[in-house]
Scaffold this motif. Structure first.
Motif, PDB file in Angstrom:
ATOM      1  N   ILE A   1       3.300   8.451   3.797  1.00 50.03           N
ATOM      2  CA  ILE A   1       2.366   7.455   3.812  1.00 50.03           C
ATOM      3  C   ILE A   1       2.125   6.877   2.485  1.00 50.03           C
ATOM      4  O   ILE A   1       1.884   5.746   2.340  1.00 50.03           O
ATOM      5  CB  ILE A   1       0.974   7.993   4.361  1.00 50.03           C
ATOM      6  N   LEU A   2       2.343   7.789   1.521  1.00 48.81           N
ATOM      7  CA  LEU A   2       2.238   7.498   0.178  1.00 48.81           C
ATOM      8  C   LEU A   2       3.071   6.490  -0.204  1.00 48.81           C
ATOM      9  O   LEU A   2       3.041   5.366  -0.903  1.00 48.81           O
ATOM     10  CB  LEU A   2       2.453   8.489  -1.013  1.00 48.81           C
ATOM     11  N   PHE A   3       4.560   6.743   0.138  1.00 52.02           N
ATOM     12  CA  PHE A   3       5.682   5.647   0.193  1.00 52.02           C
ATOM     13  C   PHE A   3       5.233   4.136   0.979  1.00 52.02           C
ATOM     14  O   PHE A   3       5.523   3.181   0.220  1.00 52.02           O
ATOM     15  CB  PHE A   3       6.884   6.347   0.593  1.00 52.02           C
ATOM     16  N   TRP A   4       4.768   4.406   2.039  1.00 53.91           N
ATOM     17  CA  TRP A   4       4.403   3.253   2.757  1.00 53.91           C
ATOM     18  C   TRP A   4       3.484   2.230   2.255  1.00 53.91           C
ATOM     19  O   TRP A   4       3.613   1.119   2.175  1.00 53.91           O
ATOM     20  CB  TRP A   4       3.984   3.694   4.236  1.00 53.91           C
ATOM     21  N   LEU A   5       2.529   2.897   1.149  1.00 60.06           N
ATOM     22  CA  LEU A   5       1.535   2.439   0.712  1.00 60.06           C
ATOM     23  C   LEU A   5       2.119   1.730  -0.393  1.00 60.06           C
ATOM     24  O   LEU A   5       1.915   0.593  -0.841  1.00 60.06           O
ATOM     25  CB  LEU A   5       0.356   3.262   0.107  1.00 60.06           C
ATOM     26  N   VAL A   6       3.093   2.240  -1.420  1.00 66.67           N
ATOM     27  CA  VAL A   6       3.682   1.562  -2.329  1.00 66.67           C
ATOM     28  C   VAL A   6       4.481   0.428  -1.883  1.00 66.67           C
ATOM     29  O   VAL A   6       4.554  -0.679  -2.403  1.00 66.67           O
ATOM     30  CB  VAL A   6       4.536   2.475  -3.140  1.00 66.67           C
ATOM     31  N   TYR A   7       5.243   0.674  -0.671  1.00 66.08           N
ATOM     32  CA  TYR A   7       6.145  -0.290  -0.019  1.00 66.08           C
ATOM     33  C   TYR A   7       5.291  -1.453   0.413  1.00 66.08           C
ATOM     34  O   TYR A   7       5.543  -2.801   0.224  1.00 66.08           O
ATOM     35  CB  TYR A   7       6.680   0.272   1.325  1.00 66.08           C
ATOM     36  N   GLY A   8       4.106  -1.117   0.962  1.00 70.71           N
ATOM     37  CA  GLY A   8       3.270  -2.268   1.264  1.00 70.71           C
ATOM     38  C   GLY A   8       2.748  -3.060   0.191  1.00 70.71           C
ATOM     39  O   GLY A   8       2.505  -4.358   0.211  1.00 70.71           O
ATOM     40  N   ILE A   9       2.667  -2.582  -0.786  1.00 71.19           N
ATOM     41  CA  ILE A   9       1.871  -3.180  -2.261  1.00 71.19           C
ATOM     42  C   ILE A   9       3.137  -4.162  -2.735  1.00 71.19           C
ATOM     43  O   ILE A   9       2.890  -5.283  -3.006  1.00 71.19           O
ATOM     44  CB  ILE A   9       1.644  -2.155  -3.202  1.00 71.19           C
ATOM     45  N   TYR A  10       4.364  -3.628  -2.288  1.00 65.21           N
ATOM     46  CA  TYR A  10       5.526  -4.487  -2.857  1.00 65.21           C
ATOM     47  C   TYR A  10       5.772  -5.673  -1.816  1.00 65.21           C
ATOM     48  O   TYR A  10       6.107  -6.819  -2.461  1.00 65.21           O
ATOM     49  CB  TYR A  10       6.869  -3.584  -3.206  1.00 65.21           C
ATOM     50  N   MET A  11       5.626  -5.302  -0.727  1.00 67.33           N
ATOM     51  CA  MET A  11       5.729  -6.397   0.417  1.00 67.33           C
ATOM     52  C   MET A  11       4.620  -7.229   0.564  1.00 67.33           C
ATOM     53  O   MET A  11       4.596  -8.450   1.277  1.00 67.33           O
ATOM     54  CB  MET A  11       5.900  -5.789   1.648  1.00 67.33           C
ATOM     55  N   GLU A  12       3.590  -7.195  -0.530  1.00 73.15           N
ATOM     56  CA  GLU A  12       2.182  -7.841  -0.211  1.00 73.15           C
ATOM     57  C   GLU A  12       1.771  -8.023   1.132  1.00 73.15           C
ATOM     58  O   GLU A  12       1.158  -9.142   1.358  1.00 73.15           O
ATOM     59  CB  GLU A  12       2.802  -9.391  -0.969  1.00 73.15           C
ATOM     60  N   SER A  13       1.777  -6.824   1.740  1.00 74.78           N
ATOM     61  CA  SER A  13       1.119  -6.822   3.208  1.00 74.78           C
ATOM     62  C   SER A  13      -0.064  -6.271   3.209  1.00 74.78           C
ATOM     63  O   SER A  13      -0.244  -4.993   2.972  1.00 74.78           O
ATOM     64  CB  SER A  13       2.185  -5.999   4.033  1.00 74.78           C
ATOM     65  N   LEU A  14      -1.225  -6.933   3.394  1.00 72.11           N
ATOM     66  CA  LEU A  14      -2.704  -6.523   3.273  1.00 72.11           C
ATOM     67  C   LEU A  14      -2.766  -5.561   4.450  1.00 72.11           C
ATOM     68  O   LEU A  14      -3.253  -4.562   4.204  1.00 72.11           O
ATOM     69  CB  LEU A  14      -3.412  -7.750   3.819  1.00 72.11           C
ATOM     70  N   SER A  15      -2.045  -5.804   5.536  1.00 69.46           N
ATOM     71  CA  SER A  15      -2.260  -4.651   6.705  1.00 69.46           C
ATOM     72  C   SER A  15      -1.860  -3.192   6.177  1.00 69.46           C
ATOM     73  O   SER A  15      -2.383  -2.331   6.514  1.00 69.46           O
ATOM     74  CB  SER A  15      -1.532  -5.142   7.987  1.00 69.46           C
ATOM     75  N   MET A  16      -0.565  -3.281   5.651  1.00 75.26           N
ATOM     76  CA  MET A  16       0.026  -2.042   5.171  1.00 75.26           C
ATOM     77  C   MET A  16      -0.810  -1.379   4.067  1.00 75.26           C
ATOM     78  O   MET A  16      -1.062  -0.143   3.969  1.00 75.26           O
ATOM     79  CB  MET A  16       1.507  -2.386   4.772  1.00 75.26           C
TER      80      MET A  16
ATOM     81  N   ASN B   1      -2.552   2.099   5.006  1.00 78.24           N
ATOM     82  CA  ASN B   1      -1.950   3.199   4.500  1.00 78.24           C
ATOM     83  C   ASN B   1      -2.863   4.056   3.543  1.00 78.24           C
ATOM     84  O   ASN B   1      -2.808   5.410   3.131  1.00 78.24           O
ATOM     85  CB  ASN B   1      -0.627   3.170   3.883  1.00 78.24           C
ATOM     86  N   SER B   2      -3.840   3.037   2.844  1.00 83.70           N
ATOM     87  CA  SER B   2      -4.795   3.641   1.982  1.00 83.70           C
ATOM     88  C   SER B   2      -5.622   4.820   2.799  1.00 83.70           C
ATOM     89  O   SER B   2      -5.978   5.702   2.246  1.00 83.70           O
ATOM     90  CB  SER B   2      -5.684   2.546   1.340  1.00 83.70           C
ATOM     91  N   ILE B   3      -6.350   4.097   3.871  1.00 83.77           N
ATOM     92  CA  ILE B   3      -7.079   4.806   4.758  1.00 83.77           C
ATOM     93  C   ILE B   3      -6.447   6.076   5.427  1.00 83.77           C
ATOM     94  O   ILE B   3      -6.799   7.250   5.091  1.00 83.77           O
ATOM     95  CB  ILE B   3      -7.911   3.995   5.578  1.00 83.77           C
ATOM     96  N   THR B   4      -5.251   5.861   5.677  1.00 83.36           N
ATOM     97  CA  THR B   4      -4.412   7.062   6.553  1.00 83.36           C
ATOM     98  C   THR B   4      -4.039   8.185   5.463  1.00 83.36           C
ATOM     99  O   THR B   4      -4.056   9.251   5.633  1.00 83.36           O
ATOM    100  CB  THR B   4      -3.278   6.410   7.102  1.00 83.36           C
ATOM    101  N   LEU B   5      -3.731   7.562   3.911  1.00 83.31           N
ATOM    102  CA  LEU B   5      -3.720   8.543   3.211  1.00 83.31           C
ATOM    103  C   LEU B   5      -4.582   9.480   2.854  1.00 83.31           C
ATOM    104  O   LEU B   5      -4.648  10.752   3.095  1.00 83.31           O
ATOM    105  CB  LEU B   5      -3.265   7.864   1.788  1.00 83.31           C
ATOM    106  N   LEU B   6      -5.877   9.048   3.005  1.00 79.16           N
ATOM    107  CA  LEU B   6      -7.228   9.756   2.795  1.00 79.16           C
ATOM    108  C   LEU B   6      -7.324  10.798   4.075  1.00 79.16           C
ATOM    109  O   LEU B   6      -7.625  11.968   3.930  1.00 79.16           O
ATOM    110  CB  LEU B   6      -8.582   8.976   2.691  1.00 79.16           C
TER     111      LEU B   6
END
Lengths: 89, 89
Positions: free
Chosen positions: A50-65, A69-74
């Protein structure tokens, strides 16, 4: 709404579902302290993933991701703490 | 490698981790038949959510999301079947 926004609605529904999904599990595990059925490798790998998905989402500029992934990480961190705390050695 | 490919490597690591993560859980649950600790709402919502992530990934043209969510859809379905099969009514 333009096309990107329509797609983002799909992502936000996905994000809401998979994010909300873990809350009943965290609550149930917190209440019952029953972690015997859980696979520790599963929740460890899931947390790191999930940590990697979060970083990926940041690079993809995907608000949903990013949101999901921030909340799922918690919540996966909370679950991992509960599993470590209550598992039998 | 161009920039998109570097980002996609992050996504593929994420995909590999969260996809592989569920396999030890499916195996453990299949072996132990112990599903008492699982939250049924969690795994139901998670399954539906993954379906939405898959559709979102297709629209986002994200190889990582398509691969990961296809396999996670299968493993979360397997887990859901095991939970339904072995839960106490």
């Amino acid at each position: 709404m333009d096309n990107i926004n329509n797609i983002e609605v799909l992502g936000l529904i996905a994000a809401t579902l998979t994010t909300y999904a873990f809350l009943p599990q965290v609550y149930k595990t917190w209440k019952t302290k029953d972690v015997s059925a859980f696979s520790l490798p599963t929740f460890s790998l899931f947390f790191i993933g999930i940590l990697f998905w979060l970083v990926y989402g940041i690079y993809m500029e995907s608000l949903s991701m990013i949101l999901a992934n921030s909340i799922t990480l918690l919540s996966s961190f909370a679950l991992l703490v509960l599993i470590f705390k209550y598992r039998k050695r």
